[in-house]
Design an enzyme around this catalytic site. Structure first.
Site, PDB file in Angstrom:
ATOM      1  N   GLU A  17      -1.116  -0.254  -1.371  1.00  0.00           N
ATOM      2  CA  GLU A  17      -2.278   0.262  -0.626  1.00  0.00           C
ATOM      3  C   GLU A  17      -1.823   0.833   0.711  1.00  0.00           C
ATOM      4  O   GLU A  17      -0.684   0.671   1.146  1.00  0.00           O
ATOM      5  CB  GLU A  17      -3.295  -0.859  -0.364  1.00  0.00           C
ATOM      6  N   ARG A 100     -10.707 -11.811   2.876  1.00  0.00           N
ATOM      7  CA  ARG A 100      -9.503 -11.273   3.508  1.00  0.00           C
ATOM      8  C   ARG A 100      -9.767  -9.840   3.940  1.00  0.00           C
ATOM      9  O   ARG A 100     -10.711  -9.195   3.473  1.00  0.00           O
ATOM     10  CB  ARG A 100      -8.317 -11.305   2.537  1.00  0.00           C
ATOM     11  N   ASN A 102      -8.944  -5.802   3.945  1.00  0.00           N
ATOM     12  CA  ASN A 102      -8.577  -4.961   2.810  1.00  0.00           C
ATOM     13  C   ASN A 102      -8.072  -3.574   3.179  1.00  0.00           C
ATOM     14  O   ASN A 102      -7.062  -3.150   2.661  1.00  0.00           O
ATOM     15  CB  ASN A 102      -9.741  -4.816   1.839  1.00  0.00           C
ATOM     16  N   ASN A 148     -13.562  -0.559   1.200  1.00  0.00           N
ATOM     17  CA  ASN A 148     -12.355   0.222   0.947  1.00  0.00           C
ATOM     18  C   ASN A 148     -12.374   1.552   1.688  1.00  0.00           C
ATOM     19  O   ASN A 148     -13.427   2.076   2.053  1.00  0.00           O
ATOM     20  CB  ASN A 148     -12.202   0.487  -0.551  1.00  0.00           C
ATOM     21  N   ASP A 197     -11.492   4.493  -4.091  1.00  0.00           N
ATOM     22  CA  ASP A 197     -10.657   3.523  -3.383  1.00  0.00           C
ATOM     23  C   ASP A 197     -10.264   4.135  -2.038  1.00  0.00           C
ATOM     24  O   ASP A 197     -11.124   4.599  -1.297  1.00  0.00           O
ATOM     25  CB  ASP A 197      -9.452   3.152  -4.259  1.00  0.00           C
TER      26      ASP A 197
END
Length: 284
Positions: A17, A100, A102, A148, A197
């Site tokens: 990512e 968490r 991201n 995202n 995403d």
């Protein structure tokens, strides 16, 4: 298939990512969230170095004064690479079990916009935060299941943010005080497009979106109309960034977790046929 190269290295990313081009270092940085790593590739010789982290490595962003700021687990830390030393800055989602950080981006004023998700990706317990240069952390929006890909308008008028689970890219106006206007659907993914995403703008305002589950990155025009896609030999495409001295190459991350594919978790380099923009840096 368009001009697509697979970067040669000794491991695949469980959840690659957040690619980040550093002109200062002539290098591409990206994270493997699930394997708790920050990766660095020199563009001069394509050598890759990996820095182990103590928790989920969600994102890394350059600081104007040198070094980096990173999202590790649910903590925001100042990061010195290659020494891999951390100085805590603050935390998010305190008291929310299982969440968490991201994904994140910096805006033109040096603030960071960062989302959180449940590690299980199965409930809307995530949120969206603003991290100011003075270290103040402000809750900006919620809820999210898989927050995202923020993408920031270079002029600071608006930002785009996604809930991958909803298949929707949302638009928010940015006010002078850093607060956001209402969450408005900007792109709603259709069947066959995958799920949105990570995202980035190119030099002419086109929006490039990594399409999880659809083996491609797709360009949308300024009105949110789907224009064209670049096919990739992996299904779980996670994010993309322009890189190189001319910002005319694009690097694309992917994930191997949950699939058995030859190139799942690979880092790809593609020719997007356009140029990008330099990423903003954190001013803290």
């Amino acid at each position: 298939m368009a001009d697509v190269a697979i970067i040669d290295r000794d491991r695949a990313d469980r959840l690659g990512e957040g690619p980040l081009w550093s002109a200062r270092d002539d290098a591409l940085y990206w994270v493997d969230i699930l394997d708790h790593r920050i990766n660095r590739m020199s563009l001069a010789d394509r050598s890759v170095t990996s820095f182990a982290q103590p928790d989920y490595a969600a994102w890394v962003i350059e600081r104007e004064r040198g070094g980096f700021v990173a999202g590790i687990g649910r903590d925001i830390v100042l990061l010195d690479l290659p020494a891999n030393r951390q100085v805590p800055l603050g935390s998010v989602d305190r008291g929310v079990t299982g969440n968490r950080l991201n994904d994140a981006k910096a805006d033109h004023l040096g603030r960071i916009w960062a989302g959180t998700i449940p590690a299980s990706c199965d409930r809307p317990s995530g949120a969206f935060y603003r991290i100011d240069p003075d270290g103040l952390i402000v809750h900006a929006d919620s809820p999210y299941t898989i927050a995202n890909g923020p993408a920031i308008d270079p002029d600071g008028r608006f930002l785009l943010h996604t809930d991958t689970a909803l298949g929707t890219v949302f638009r928010f106006d940015i006010h002078d005080d850093g607060s956001l206007g209402p969450r408005t659907p900007f792109i709603v993914f259709e069947p066959g497009w995958g799920n949105p995403d990570g995202m980035t703008f190119d030099a002419t305002g086109g929006l490039w979106v990594a399409c999880w589950g659809a083996s491609c990155v797709t360009r949308f025009d300024m009105a949110g109309t789907r224009e064209r896609s670049i096919a990739l030999p992996a299904s779980q495409i996670t994010s993309c960034a322009f890189a190189g001295p001319q910002l005319d190459r694009m690097f694309v991350t992917s994930a191997a977790d949950g699939v058995v594919e030859e190139h799942g978790g690979a880092l790809f380099e593609v020719d997007p046929g356009c140029r990008g923009r330099l990423p903003n840096m954190y001013r803290g």
